[in-house]
Design a protein around this motif. Structure first.
Motif, PDB file in Angstrom:
ATOM      1  N   VAL A 120     -92.278 -41.685 -20.939  1.00 13.14           N
ATOM      2  CA  VAL A 120     -90.854 -41.358 -20.959  1.00 13.14           C
ATOM      3  C   VAL A 120     -90.646 -39.886 -20.595  1.00 13.14           C
ATOM      4  N   HIS A 121     -89.741 -39.665 -19.635  1.00 14.18           N
ATOM      5  CA  HIS A 121     -89.403 -38.305 -19.205  1.00 14.18           C
ATOM      6  C   HIS A 121     -87.891 -38.113 -19.297  1.00 14.18           C
ATOM      7  N   GLY A 122     -87.455 -37.017 -19.877  1.00 16.48           N
ATOM      8  CA  GLY A 122     -86.031 -36.673 -19.852  1.00 16.48           C
ATOM      9  C   GLY A 122     -85.247 -37.258 -21.011  1.00 16.48           C
ATOM     10  N   TRP A 123     -84.209 -36.522 -21.439  1.00 17.84           N
ATOM     11  CA  TRP A 123     -83.477 -36.935 -22.635  1.00 17.84           C
ATOM     12  C   TRP A 123     -82.624 -38.177 -22.425  1.00 17.84           C
ATOM     13  N   LEU A 124     -82.219 -38.482 -21.193  1.00 20.79           N
ATOM     14  CA  LEU A 124     -81.434 -39.698 -21.002  1.00 20.79           C
ATOM     15  C   LEU A 124     -82.272 -40.938 -21.307  1.00 20.79           C
ATOM     16  N   ALA A 125     -83.588 -40.802 -21.220  1.00 19.35           N
ATOM     17  CA  ALA A 125     -84.491 -41.914 -21.535  1.00 19.35           C
ATOM     18  C   ALA A 125     -85.010 -41.845 -22.966  1.00 19.35           C
ATOM     19  N   SER A 126     -84.471 -40.932 -23.774  1.00 19.22           N
ATOM     20  CA  SER A 126     -85.056 -40.660 -25.088  1.00 19.22           C
ATOM     21  C   SER A 126     -84.932 -41.813 -26.078  1.00 19.22           C
ATOM     22  N   LEU A 127     -84.030 -42.758 -25.843  1.00 20.00           N
ATOM     23  CA  LEU A 127     -83.879 -43.876 -26.772  1.00 20.00           C
ATOM     24  C   LEU A 127     -84.821 -45.024 -26.466  1.00 20.00           C
ATOM     25  N   LEU A 128     -85.514 -44.958 -25.350  1.00 19.13           N
ATOM     26  CA  LEU A 128     -86.391 -46.061 -24.962  1.00 19.13           C
ATOM     27  C   LEU A 128     -87.489 -46.319 -25.997  1.00 19.13           C
ATOM     28  N   PRO A 129     -88.183 -45.297 -26.506  1.00 18.54           N
ATOM     29  CA  PRO A 129     -89.188 -45.574 -27.540  1.00 18.54           C
ATOM     30  C   PRO A 129     -88.588 -46.226 -28.781  1.00 18.54           C
ATOM     31  N   LEU A 130     -87.420 -45.764 -29.219  1.00 16.86           N
ATOM     32  CA  LEU A 130     -86.754 -46.323 -30.389  1.00 16.86           C
ATOM     33  C   LEU A 130     -86.456 -47.804 -30.194  1.00 16.86           C
ATOM     34  N   TYR A 131     -85.875 -48.156 -29.054  1.00 13.81           N
ATOM     35  CA  TYR A 131     -85.520 -49.555 -28.805  1.00 13.81           C
ATOM     36  C   TYR A 131     -86.760 -50.429 -28.660  1.00 13.81           C
ATOM     37  N   LEU A 132     -87.807 -49.910 -28.053  1.00 15.23           N
ATOM     38  CA  LEU A 132     -89.038 -50.693 -27.937  1.00 15.23           C
ATOM     39  C   LEU A 132     -89.652 -50.969 -29.304  1.00 15.23           C
ATOM     40  N   LYS A 133     -89.648 -49.969 -30.165  1.00 12.15           N
ATOM     41  CA  LYS A 133     -90.295 -50.100 -31.472  1.00 12.15           C
ATOM     42  C   LYS A 133     -89.485 -50.945 -32.455  1.00 12.15           C
ATOM     43  N   HIS A 134     -88.179 -51.039 -32.253  1.00 10.50           N
ATOM     44  CA  HIS A 134     -87.341 -51.709 -33.247  1.00 10.50           C
ATOM     45  C   HIS A 134     -86.525 -52.864 -32.664  1.00 10.50           C
ATOM     46  N   TYR A 135     -85.650 -52.598 -31.720  1.00 10.42           N
ATOM     47  CA  TYR A 135     -84.807 -53.660 -31.161  1.00 10.42           C
ATOM     48  C   TYR A 135     -85.645 -54.729 -30.464  1.00 10.42           C
ATOM     49  N   TYR A 136     -86.714 -54.302 -29.788  1.00  6.00           N
ATOM     50  CA  TYR A 136     -87.597 -55.246 -29.084  1.00  6.00           C
ATOM     51  C   TYR A 136     -88.954 -55.365 -29.777  1.00  6.00           C
ATOM     52  N   ALA A 137     -88.980 -55.157 -31.074  1.00  7.12           N
ATOM     53  CA  ALA A 137     -90.245 -55.132 -31.809  1.00  7.12           C
ATOM     54  C   ALA A 137     -91.031 -56.432 -31.703  1.00  7.12           C
ATOM     55  N   ASN A 138     -90.333 -57.553 -31.554  1.00 11.52           N
ATOM     56  CA  ASN A 138     -91.013 -58.855 -31.517  1.00 11.52           C
ATOM     57  C   ASN A 138     -91.214 -59.381 -30.109  1.00 11.52           C
ATOM     58  N   GLU A 139     -91.025 -58.532 -29.109  1.00 13.00           N
ATOM     59  CA  GLU A 139     -91.216 -58.949 -27.720  1.00 13.00           C
ATOM     60  C   GLU A 139     -92.717 -58.888 -27.385  1.00 13.00           C
ATOM     61  N   PRO A 140     -93.366 -60.041 -27.196  1.00 12.51           N
ATOM     62  CA  PRO A 140     -94.827 -60.052 -26.986  1.00 12.51           C
ATOM     63  C   PRO A 140     -95.287 -59.317 -25.740  1.00 12.51           C
ATOM     64  N   LEU A 141     -94.416 -59.192 -24.749  1.00 15.03           N
ATOM     65  CA  LEU A 141     -94.796 -58.534 -23.505  1.00 15.03           C
ATOM     66  C   LEU A 141     -95.245 -57.095 -23.743  1.00 15.03           C
ATOM     67  N   PHE A 142     -94.701 -56.468 -24.776  1.00 18.01           N
ATOM     68  CA  PHE A 142     -95.017 -55.067 -25.056  1.00 18.01           C
ATOM     69  C   PHE A 142     -95.963 -54.907 -26.257  1.00 18.01           C
ATOM     70  N   GLY A 143     -96.598 -56.004 -26.641  1.00 21.56           N
ATOM     71  CA  GLY A 143     -97.432 -55.990 -27.829  1.00 21.56           C
ATOM     72  C   GLY A 143     -98.557 -54.962 -27.783  1.00 21.56           C
ATOM     73  N   HIS A 144     -99.076 -54.701 -26.591  1.00 21.33           N
ATOM     74  CA  HIS A 144    -100.192 -53.757 -26.461  1.00 21.33           C
ATOM     75  C   HIS A 144     -99.792 -52.477 -25.714  1.00 21.33           C
ATOM     76  N   SER A 145     -98.506 -52.340 -25.414  1.00 19.07           N
ATOM     77  CA  SER A 145     -98.053 -51.162 -24.669  1.00 19.07           C
ATOM     78  C   SER A 145     -98.027 -49.929 -25.565  1.00 19.07           C
ATOM     79  N   LYS A 146     -98.434 -48.798 -25.003  1.00 17.99           N
ATOM     80  CA  LYS A 146     -98.381 -47.525 -25.709  1.00 17.99           C
ATOM     81  C   LYS A 146     -97.297 -46.655 -25.073  1.00 17.99           C
TER      82      LYS A 146
END
Length: 245
Positions: A120-146
């Motif tokens: 992630v680069h730049g503040w406009l993208a700053s919510l992406l980690p939050l949404y991946l960890k919580h809103y999309y927490a059960n999405e298997p596609l990202f199960g191993h993504s760092k």
């Protein structure tokens, strides 16, 4: 670094895709952007409003990389990027950040692509980690993504919309996860990104003092600033030894 880093990984044989907002000052004809119909055509709910997601793509032939543009007429058609002609932040920048985070993740889902590292680069993208960890927490596609977040000194003065926290809470993300968004300054946005990332890279020689202090309190690995002539080797080693473990 938002281009140099993926170019470095790509040159090492990695599979790279770049995602960015389709700002209105991007010349679609010159850069040969075209809409990808199979990826477009869905709505994202932002603060109880349905906002159409349009995906456009262009290629960087020399680097053999594709760039995906997250687009929406209400959020990104304007010619300026983040501020108006007087230098004032657009009042809907908070919603644009939410839309971009959701738009990137939904596009990756439609591509059925499971990335090893999301950088992630730049503040406009700053919510992406939050949404991946919580809103999309059960999405298997990202199960191993760092998730790796780069922190820069290119922020903004003041704060985004005071109701930003309520708009994120609308998506079912608990207030305890986003308490910093009560005052959505640049440093507070980046704290949210850092706290929901698996690793952090300091991308500028100097960053705000508030973020310097915050990085001292986290448990995630942090790669300190590297000069342009040495960052490629350092990033590659950091990915291999600290992120993908």
């Amino acid at each position: 670094m938002s281009f140099e880093a993926p170019r470095m990984v790509n040159s090492k044989g990695g599979q790279i895709r770049i995602f960015m907002p389709r700002y209105g000052n991007i010349n679609e004809r010159r850069h040969q952007l075209h809409e990808v119909i199979r990826l477009s055509g869905m709505n994202l709910v932002i603060n109880d409003l349905d906002m159409p997601l349009i995906i456009k793509v262009a290629s960087i032939p020399k680097e053999r990389m594709q760039v995906y543009f997250i687009d929406n007429e209400d959020y990104f058609k304007r010619k300026a990027t983040l501020t108006d002609e007087e230098g004032k932040l657009f009042p809907d920048n908070d919603e644009r950040a939410i839309f971009f985070a959701k738009g990137v993740i939904e596009t990756v889902k439609k591509l059925n692509w499971s990335p090893d590292v999301i950088h992630v680069h730049g503040w406009l993208a700053s919510l992406l980690p939050l949404y991946l960890k919580h809103y999309y927490a059960n999405e298997p596609l990202f199960g191993h993504s760092k998730i790796v977040t780069s922190v820069y000194n290119s922020g903004f003065d003041g704060a985004l919309d005071k109701n930003m926290m309520a708009k994120v809470k609308f998506d079912g993300i608990g207030e305890e996860k986003i308490s910093d968004l009560a005052k959505p300054t640049y440093s507070n946005l980046m704290k949210v990104a850092v706290d929901n990332s698996d690793a952090v890279i300091v991308g500028s020689e100097e960053i705000p003092a508030e973020l310097v202090e915050h990085l001292k309190t986290i448990n995630q690995p942090v790669l300190e600033y590297k000069k342009p002539d040495e960052f490629a080797e350092a990033y590659e080693a950091f990915y291999k030894t600290e992120v993908l473990v």
